[in-house]
Motif scaffolding. Structure first.
Motif, mmCIF file in Angstrom:
data_model
loop_
_atom_site.group_PDB
_atom_site.id
_atom_site.type_symbol
_atom_site.label_atom_id
_atom_site.label_comp_id
_atom_site.label_asym_id
_atom_site.label_seq_id
_atom_site.Cartn_x
_atom_site.Cartn_y
_atom_site.Cartn_z
ATOM 1 N N LEU A 171 0.853 -1.189 0.000
ATOM 2 C CA LEU A 171 0.000 0.000 0.000
ATOM 3 C C LEU A 171 0.888 1.238 0.000
ATOM 4 N N ALA A 172 0.830 1.980 -1.090
ATOM 5 C CA ALA A 172 1.753 3.104 -1.270
ATOM 6 C C ALA A 172 1.461 4.263 -0.331
ATOM 7 N N ASN A 173 0.201 4.491 0.003
ATOM 8 C CA ASN A 173 -0.139 5.663 0.816
ATOM 9 C C ASN A 173 -0.688 5.289 2.180
ATOM 10 N N ALA A 174 -0.125 4.261 2.789
ATOM 11 C CA ALA A 174 -0.626 3.798 4.090
ATOM 12 C C ALA A 174 -0.601 4.909 5.131
ATOM 13 N N SER A 175 0.448 5.725 5.141
ATOM 14 C CA SER A 175 0.564 6.767 6.165
ATOM 15 C C SER A 175 -0.539 7.817 6.045
ATOM 16 N N ASP A 176 -1.135 7.947 4.849
ATOM 17 C CA ASP A 176 -2.206 8.926 4.663
ATOM 18 C C ASP A 176 -3.556 8.414 5.151
ATOM 19 N N VAL A 177 -3.724 7.097 5.245
ATOM 20 C CA VAL A 177 -5.044 6.538 5.538
ATOM 21 C C VAL A 177 -5.089 5.756 6.840
ATOM 22 N N VAL A 178 -3.947 5.531 7.485
ATOM 23 C CA VAL A 178 -3.904 4.713 8.690
ATOM 24 C C VAL A 178 -4.700 5.367 9.812
ATOM 25 N N GLY A 179 -5.296 4.535 10.673
ATOM 26 C CA GLY A 179 -6.071 5.043 11.793
ATOM 27 C C GLY A 179 -5.754 4.287 13.071
ATOM 28 N N GLU A 180 -6.544 4.541 14.114
ATOM 29 C CA GLU A 180 -6.322 3.888 15.407
ATOM 30 C C GLU A 180 -6.852 2.458 15.418
ATOM 31 N N VAL A 181 -7.749 2.145 14.490
ATOM 32 C CA VAL A 181 -8.247 0.777 14.325
ATOM 33 C C VAL A 181 -8.090 0.409 12.850
ATOM 34 N N THR A 182 -8.302 -0.873 12.536
ATOM 35 C CA THR A 182 -8.211 -1.313 11.146
ATOM 36 C C THR A 182 -9.248 -0.581 10.305
ATOM 37 N N ARG A 183 -8.806 -0.052 9.162
ATOM 38 C CA ARG A 183 -9.704 0.664 8.263
ATOM 39 C C ARG A 183 -9.971 -0.176 7.018
ATOM 40 N N LEU A 184 -11.230 -0.206 6.595
ATOM 41 C CA LEU A 184 -11.650 -0.919 5.395
ATOM 42 C C LEU A 184 -11.913 0.119 4.318
ATOM 43 N N LEU A 185 -11.017 0.188 3.320
ATOM 44 C CA LEU A 185 -11.058 1.286 2.362
ATOM 45 C C LEU A 185 -10.961 0.764 0.933
ATOM 46 N N PRO A 186 -11.703 1.377 -0.002
ATOM 47 C CA PRO A 186 -11.554 1.003 -1.416
ATOM 48 C C PRO A 186 -10.132 1.277 -1.887
ATOM 49 N N ALA A 187 -9.633 0.410 -2.767
ATOM 50 C CA ALA A 187 -8.249 0.537 -3.232
ATOM 51 C C ALA A 187 -8.187 0.301 -4.728
ATOM 52 N N ARG A 188 -7.208 0.950 -5.366
ATOM 53 C CA ARG A 188 -6.971 0.765 -6.796
ATOM 54 C C ARG A 188 -5.487 0.516 -7.008
#
Length: 581
Positions: free
Chosen positions: A516-533
């Motif tokens: 995941l190239a932009n993990a630092s932009d989307v990381v949170g305090e719990v596991t996040r379920l996010l659309p990816a391309r």
């Protein structure tokens, strides 16, 4: 005060669990942990612990592991396989006692010490029944009883070991789980657990579900089911020697004389080749009698009078496929626990297998709840278009289950009670909405009133944290999803495969991970379920901010990424594929 430090323990963790559908019973979860771990916790103070049953890689290396012979030969054979000391007491117990504690075993040890003539102390349950396997033995006495059977230990009842002198002790923790009903009673009243992340939730759910019965299914109708026994080829492939290329069937080393016959695929015209003969042959046609090889078209020249010669500059090779080149009868095409997908069906047909022993497919009833939801007609004030119900079945089928029915449920006090009472012809119920704790969220109350076992109370993830997973007394699974479409779809894709695994004993798939190239932009305090391309370089990007009230944010996306807390740019994260047409 008696302690367990001077004793040894034998935990019986094998058996066939036929009344539980052949499931790995010691691994079933009751009140947040598997029953085997409850047994091991009870005997953790013993100087040596031996587990009898299939080898388990996750046990502490200090715990001994042995297997009874033959496998599944019963508890007497299991005790016979374990090391029994002559100079110490031995505690015996089964791994299907979810409520056994060290105090239970101490009470047995106290009773054994108090009567110097007793050879064993057996537990007595609340109904007054002797529990032969929950006992404290003098090691020498147990060895003597096993020796008296002269090796005839397979399938012996535990009563065969009953000594002449023993004492009994009414103790707690004797509730065992021999049947699905026993298991449900042991779990009932437990409020479930808040899973640390989706991975933990899936594992707890798999171990909480009751397997579907095994049935014999025609291969052509078995898509979506799971093999309950190995898939074994009934015939060789190829069943006879066939040509792999268009060319010539030849006999001997050549040159050859070309005959007028032509062997075509599927032809039953019989003729034989003598040494020095050749005949035209098509790809897939079986070799005529006497043929020693096939030479492809481009490797030969035809001269006057039908003289056939191999060209001098080509390799000498045989372009025939011999009988059994791919497999012979008895070859295992797929192991038990394999999901039956198109490749498995095709392989079975190639191996002349007509039907298989399988569980499933899992039949799912879909429910979209809420007074505000409207599927057809113009919207009224306060209403929302049902944009999820018409397509949710496609997501269910993508996970490997059958979406057999669907409905819209209004927010009424008894709506969920009637739903759970009436949808008895399915294996799982998927509910969208009503999983929170608001005034209109009725699902949890209805589950409690049915006596359901709550396997997963909530999950520490976003979105999808309010999800709930439960098991009804008759074994049906209930998967409650959040109400907004993106959260519902993401949670379904992550959790429904675990329902299928648990109900069909399917071997869980190895998670697909990608950087995941932009993990630092989307990381949170719990596991996040996010659309990816996916990017052209093979790495992936997640969308950090999407609207969850519709599925437009999934357009052009290939997966849902499960981004754990602490993920850094370039880390491998789990990707759950989105359906593709």
């Amino acid at each position: 005060m008696t302690t367990l430090s001077g004793s040894e323990a034998v935990v019986v963790a094998g058996g066939r669990a036929t009344r539980m559908g052949g499931v790995d019973k010691p691994a079933l979860v009751v009140q947040g942990r598997r029953m085997l771990d409850s047994a091991l916790a009870a005997v953790s103070a013993c100087r040596r612990v031996t587990v009898v049953g299939p080898h388990r890689d996750d046990l502490d290396p200090a715990i001994g592991q042995v297997q009874e012979t033959p496998v599944g030969a019963g508890p007497v054979a299991a005790l016979s396989a374990a090391p029994i000391p002559a100079d110490a007491p031995v505690l015996t117990l089964a791994s299907d006692l979810p409520f056994v504690t060290a105090d239970t075993l101490v009470a047995l040890m106290d009773a054994l010490h108090e009567d110097p003539d007793a050879e064993a102390a057996f537990a007595v349950d609340t109904d007054g029944r002797l529990q032969f396997l929950l006992a404290a033995w003098r090691g020498a006495a147990l060895t003597a009883r096993l020796d008296s059977l002269a090796g005839a230990v397979a399938n012996q009842p535990m009563k065969a070991l009953l000594p002449d002198r023993y004492v009994t002790v009414p103790v707690s923790g004797t509730t065992d789980c021999d049947t699905p009903e026993d298991l449900h009673r042991a779990r009932s009243g437990h409020t479930g657990v808040v899973a640390a992340d989706p991975s933990d939730a899936r594992e707890m759910l798999r171990k909480s579900l009751q397997p579907l019965p095994v049935r014999r299914i025609q291969v052509r109708a078995a898509l979506g089911a799971t093999l309950a026994a190995p898939l074994v080829a009934a015939e060789a492939l190829p069943p006879v020697a066939v040509s792999a290329m268009d060319g010539y069937a030849v006999a001997g080393d050549g040159p050859w004389t070309l005959r007028s016959e032509i062997r075509r695929a599927g032809s039953d015209h019989g003729f034989a080749l003598a040494d020095g003969d050749a005949a035209r042959i098509a790809t897939g046609a079986h070799l005529p009698s006497g043929a020693t090889a096939v030479v492809r078209d481009e490797y030969v020249d035809i001269g006057e009078g039908g003289a056939l010669r191999r060209r001098p500059d080509v390799p000498v090779r045989d372009d025939a496929r011999r009988r059994g080149e791919d497999w012979l009868p008895g070859f295992v095409l797929a192991q038990a626990g394999t999901g039956i997908d198109p490749a498995v069906v095709s392989a079975a047909l190639s191996g002349e297998v007509t039907d298989v022993e399988a569980r499933g497919p899992v039949r799912v009833h879909i429910v979209v709840s809420g007074d505000e939801i409207r599927r057809d007609g113009p919207l009224r004030e306060g209403q929302t278009r049902d944009s999820l119900g018409p397509v949710l079945g496609q997501f269910v089928r993508w996970c490997g289950a059958d979406a057999v029915s669907e409905a819209h449920l209004r927010d009424t006090e008894d709506g969920f009670d009637r739903l759970l009472q009436e949808t008895t012809d399915v294996d799982a119920v998927v509910v969208v909405g009503a999983t929170g704790r608001g005034a209109a969220d009725q699902l949890r109350g209805a589950l409690a009133r049915t006596g359901a076992h709550i396997a997963v109370e909530r999950v520490r993830c976003k979105p999808g944290g309010s999800q709930v997973a439960a098991v009804l007394p008759d074994g049906r699974a209930v998967l409650g999803l959040p109400g907004n479409p993106v959260a519902a779809v993401a949670t379904l894709l992550v959790m429904l495969p675990a329902v299928i695994d648990g109900r069909t004993c399917r071997t869980p798939r190895v998670p697909w991970t990608a950087p995941l190239a932009n993990a630092s932009d989307v990381v949170g305090e719990v596991t996040r379920l996010l659309p990816a391309r996916q990017l052209p370089d093979g790495s992936w990007l997640c969308d950090n901010a999407i609207r969850t009230s519709h599925l437009a944010g999934l357009i052009g996306r290939q997966a849902v990424a499960l981004v754990p807390p602490g993920a850094a740019d370039g880390d491998l994260v789990e990707m759950v594929p989105l359906p593709r047409i």
